[in-house]
Scaffold this motif. Structure first.
Motif, short mmCIF file in Angstrom:
data_model
loop_
_atom_site.label_atom_id
_atom_site.label_comp_id
_atom_site.label_asym_id
_atom_site.label_seq_id
_atom_site.Cartn_x
_atom_site.Cartn_y
_atom_site.Cartn_z
N ASP A 8 18.80 37.80 -38.97
CA ASP A 8 19.16 36.40 -39.11
C ASP A 8 17.99 35.68 -39.82
OD1 ASP A 8 19.66 33.63 -38.74
OD2 ASP A 8 20.69 34.01 -36.85
N GLU A 11 15.22 33.70 -38.01
CA GLU A 11 14.16 34.39 -37.28
C GLU A 11 12.90 34.63 -38.12
OE1 GLU A 11 15.43 37.98 -35.34
OE2 GLU A 11 17.43 37.15 -34.99
N LYS A 60 19.83 30.57 -45.88
CA LYS A 60 20.02 29.50 -44.90
C LYS A 60 20.97 28.43 -45.44
CE LYS A 60 15.47 30.04 -42.75
NZ LYS A 60 14.14 29.42 -42.58
N LYS A 65 24.43 34.70 -41.72
CA LYS A 65 24.00 35.05 -40.36
C LYS A 65 23.03 36.22 -40.35
CE LYS A 65 26.61 31.98 -38.52
NZ LYS A 65 25.98 30.68 -38.36
N ARG A 66 22.99 36.95 -41.45
CA ARG A 66 22.07 38.08 -41.55
C ARG A 66 21.80 38.36 -43.02
NH1 ARG A 66 24.75 43.50 -41.02
NH2 ARG A 66 26.70 43.26 -42.11
N TRP A 129 28.02 36.86 -43.63
CA TRP A 129 28.37 35.69 -42.84
C TRP A 129 28.77 36.07 -41.42
CZ3 TRP A 129 30.22 34.36 -48.06
CH2 TRP A 129 29.53 33.28 -48.60
#
Length: 130
Positions: A8, A11, A60, A65-66, A129
């Protein structure tokens, strides 16, 4: 062990500022190709971004999501070298990790990392996503 993992982007910790004009160019490239073509280079211990700050910003912005990250043990990996692009700022690996973990950042284009990422198959955005 060096490997590509999907992490993500929230992080990840930056160590230098970005330029918004560059973010826009990277955004256009990623959106037009519909793929993430190059993984970020990150330290596996601290999740510090070593290379790929602009790609992380784009991720972002897109709400991914990753994202693919080439994870390395930065301090131990001898094949990764860092040097300063600025004559008034000296940097080494410890400096990069220290500033990132402090929540501060260097000015944009302060560091230059030399490294090789193994062959990477681009990942379609629709897979990032989820």
């Amino acid at each position: 062990m060096n490997r590509v993992l999907f992490i993500d982007p929230i992080e990840l910790k930056p160590h230098e500022q970005i330029r918004f004009t560059r973010v826009l160019l990277v955004f256009a490239k990623i959106v037009l190709t519909g793929r993430f073509t190059t993984p970020l280079l990150i330290d596996s211990e601290t999740k510090t971004i070593l290379d790929g700050h602009h790609r992380c910003w784009v991720a972002k912005m897109l709400g991914l999501k990753r994202i693919p990250c080439y994870c390395v043990n930065y301090l131990e990996e001898q094949s990764i070298r860092v040097h300063s692009r600025r004559s008034n700022i000296l940097v080494n690996k410890d400096d990069v990790l220290r500033i990132a973990t402090s929540g501060k950042v260097f000015p944009h284009k302060t560091t230059r990392h030399e490294y090789e990422i193994p062959t990477f198959v681009p990942v379609p955005l629709n897979q990032l996503w989820i």
